[in-house]
Write a protein that holds these residues in place. Structure first.
Motif, short mmCIF file in Angstrom:
data_model
loop_
_atom_site.label_atom_id
_atom_site.label_comp_id
_atom_site.label_asym_id
_atom_site.label_seq_id
_atom_site.Cartn_x
_atom_site.Cartn_y
_atom_site.Cartn_z
N PHE A 163 10.17 9.68 20.60
CA PHE A 163 9.05 8.76 20.80
C PHE A 163 8.25 8.59 19.52
O PHE A 163 7.77 7.48 19.21
CB PHE A 163 8.15 9.27 21.93
N LEU A 164 8.09 9.68 18.75
CA LEU A 164 7.44 9.58 17.44
C LEU A 164 8.16 8.60 16.54
O LEU A 164 7.53 7.82 15.82
CB LEU A 164 7.40 10.96 16.77
N ALA A 165 9.50 8.66 16.57
CA ALA A 165 10.29 7.75 15.75
C ALA A 165 10.09 6.30 16.18
O ALA A 165 10.00 5.39 15.35
CB ALA A 165 11.77 8.13 15.82
N VAL A 166 9.99 6.08 17.50
CA VAL A 166 9.73 4.73 18.00
C VAL A 166 8.37 4.22 17.53
O VAL A 166 8.23 3.07 17.10
CB VAL A 166 9.82 4.71 19.55
N LEU A 167 7.37 5.09 17.58
CA LEU A 167 6.05 4.71 17.07
C LEU A 167 6.11 4.39 15.59
O LEU A 167 5.42 3.47 15.12
CB LEU A 167 5.05 5.85 17.31
N ASN A 185 4.78 -1.44 9.32
CA ASN A 185 4.05 -2.27 8.36
C ASN A 185 2.75 -1.63 7.90
O ASN A 185 2.10 -2.14 6.98
CB ASN A 185 3.77 -3.65 8.94
N LEU A 186 2.35 -0.53 8.55
CA LEU A 186 1.13 0.15 8.14
C LEU A 186 1.39 1.02 6.93
O LEU A 186 2.45 1.64 6.81
CB LEU A 186 0.59 1.01 9.29
N THR A 187 0.44 1.07 6.03
CA THR A 187 0.61 1.88 4.83
C THR A 187 0.46 3.36 5.16
O THR A 187 -0.28 3.75 6.07
CB THR A 187 -0.45 1.50 3.78
N GLY A 188 1.15 4.19 4.41
CA GLY A 188 1.03 5.64 4.57
C GLY A 188 1.79 6.24 5.71
O GLY A 188 1.61 7.42 6.03
N GLN A 189 2.66 5.47 6.35
CA GLN A 189 3.44 6.02 7.47
C GLN A 189 4.61 6.85 6.92
O GLN A 189 5.41 6.36 6.13
CB GLN A 189 3.97 4.89 8.34
N PRO A 190 4.72 8.12 7.31
CA PRO A 190 5.77 9.01 6.79
C PRO A 190 7.11 8.79 7.50
O PRO A 190 7.61 9.67 8.21
CB PRO A 190 5.21 10.40 7.04
N HIS A 191 7.71 7.61 7.30
CA HIS A 191 8.93 7.27 8.03
C HIS A 191 10.07 8.25 7.74
O HIS A 191 10.78 8.70 8.65
CB HIS A 191 9.37 5.84 7.67
N LEU A 192 10.27 8.58 6.46
CA LEU A 192 11.38 9.46 6.08
C LEU A 192 11.24 10.83 6.74
O LEU A 192 12.22 11.39 7.26
CB LEU A 192 11.44 9.59 4.56
N LEU A 193 10.04 11.36 6.74
CA LEU A 193 9.80 12.67 7.35
C LEU A 193 10.09 12.64 8.84
O LEU A 193 10.69 13.57 9.40
CB LEU A 193 8.35 13.09 7.09
N ILE A 194 9.67 11.57 9.50
CA ILE A 194 9.89 11.46 10.95
C ILE A 194 11.38 11.38 11.27
O ILE A 194 11.87 12.05 12.19
CB ILE A 194 9.14 10.23 11.51
N HIS A 231 -1.76 9.59 16.20
CA HIS A 231 -0.43 10.11 15.88
C HIS A 231 -0.52 11.55 15.39
O HIS A 231 0.35 12.38 15.69
CB HIS A 231 0.23 9.24 14.81
N ALA A 232 -1.57 11.84 14.60
CA ALA A 232 -1.74 13.20 14.09
C ALA A 232 -1.96 14.19 15.23
O ALA A 232 -1.40 15.29 15.23
CB ALA A 232 -2.91 13.24 13.10
N ARG A 233 -2.77 13.80 16.20
CA ARG A 233 -3.01 14.68 17.35
C ARG A 233 -1.74 14.87 18.18
O ARG A 233 -1.48 15.96 18.70
CB ARG A 233 -4.13 14.11 18.21
N PHE A 234 -0.96 13.81 18.27
CA PHE A 234 0.31 13.91 18.99
C PHE A 234 1.25 14.86 18.25
O PHE A 234 1.91 15.71 18.87
CB PHE A 234 0.93 12.51 19.11
N ALA A 235 1.31 14.71 16.92
CA ALA A 235 2.16 15.61 16.12
C ALA A 235 1.69 17.05 16.23
O ALA A 235 2.51 17.98 16.30
CB ALA A 235 2.17 15.15 14.66
#
Length: 340
Positions: free
Chosen positions: A93-97, A103-112, A8-12
């Motif tokens: 697509f990032l938002a879909v991911l 459920n994974l910890t550390g996912q920056p949902h709000l930022l996305i 995900h980081a490489r995609f971002a």
């Protein structure tokens, strides 16, 4: 989970580079007077591609008699729209991911999701740029929105890479963090002022340096007209509608802003080099200083050389890199401050 985060980081990171390309290309389109290369939105003369054949051009000219087809300008505008569209879809697509990995910890949902919201607003501003005939307030907002998209994508990249990044101890990180945050605000204000200068065709409001016109340090200027945000609708703002005195006022304000920004960021760079006891902090300080000097050189060249297109586009690109470098500096100092 680490492999997912790195992917995900490489995609971002890829999307950040794409956003940089979209910003520079957008500046190129605007500065080459192709902002209204297609008079409608999201298509071009009612089609998904710019008209090229004689039949298509004749049909387009008949449908839009006030905006006859200029094929080169139309294609410039449409290539910019295509890339911006790819960026928008990839952000979605990032938002879909993000939803799939909720459920994974550390996912920056709000930022996305903030990023998705800003990209959606960018699409609206892009439409208004065309339908409101490149109104400076809208075009400037659109430009600033592009910078914000790049900044959010870069922040997301840092967030996703953070588990694999080393933390560095920085002495007096709290104080340095505040200085760095002030620098970020100063730079954003200067970027906003630069956008206003460009969209009002005021970049060559002064054609000398360090003086303005005929050796004058303070020429005749009209500040009241220079910063009027709204002139009404139905007006074609291409090539500008304000007086020469108003453009000079905008340009001089931008110069003063550049002086203030340069003074503060150079102070910040020198201060960080002397007090930041980590290699990464000093490297970022050097990067800020080098980019700043390059940016000043490009700005001066724009004025005295009557806005050469490659230089003007590069001026926008370096502004983005400077913003992302300051964001990285803030990120690093914030992480160091939390360790104290």
């Amino acid at each position: 989970m680490q492999n997912i985060s790195l992917t995900h980081a490489r995609f971002a990171l890829t999307l950040t580079l794409l956003a940089l390309l979209v910003i520079v290309l957008g500046a190129y389109v605007r500065l080459s007077d192709a902002g209204l290369g297609c008079p409608d939105w999201p298509g071009c003369y009612g089609n998904l591609i710019a008209p090229t054949s004689e039949v298509q051009i004749a049909s387009a000219n008949s449908a839009y008699p006030a905006h006859p087809v200029e094929v080169e300008k139309a294609w410039k505008e449409m290539v910019h729209r295509y890339l911006a569209g790819v960026l928008g879809l990839a952000t979605l697509f990032l938002a879909v991911l993000s939803i799939r990995n909720r459920n994974l910890t550390g996912q920056p949902h709000l930022l996305i999701w903030l990023l998705v919201l800003v990209v959606a607003l960018q699409a609206v501003l892009g439409m208004w740029t065309v339908t409101l005939l490149v109104k400076p307030a809208i075009v400037t907002s659109h430009l600033l929105g592009g910078f914000i998209v790049a900044a959010l994508l870069w922040t997301l990249t840092l967030r996703l890479y953070s588990p694999t990044l080393n933390r560095y101890v920085v002495s007096r990180a709290g104080r340095l963090l505040w200085f760095s945050r002030i620098g970020l605000v100063v730079l954003l204000l200067q970027i906003l002022l630069g956008g206003w200068t460009s969209t009002n065709y005021a970049t060559i409001g002064c054609t000398e340096f360090p003086t303005c016109h005929s050796g004058s340090w303070w020429p005749n200027m009209d500040f009241s007209q220079a910063f009027t945000l709204w002139h009404g609708t139905g007006i074609n703002y291409e090539y500008g509608i304000i007086s020469a005195e108003a453009r000079t006022a905008i340009h001089m304000t931008h110069r003063i802003g550049a002086l203030i920004t340069a003074a503060y960021l150079l102070f910040l760079s020198i201060y960080l080099c002397r007090t930041g006891r980590s290699v990464i902090t000093r490297q970022l300080a050097w990067a800020v200083g080098i980019l700043l000097i390059l940016q000043l050189g490009l700005g001066i060249t724009n004025a005295v050389s009557h806005l050469p297109l490659p230089v003007a586009a590069a001026h926008n690109g370096i502004a983005v890199l400077l913003l992302l470098t300051l964001l990285t500096l803030n990120w690093q100092l914030k992480r160091a401050y939390r360790m104290e």
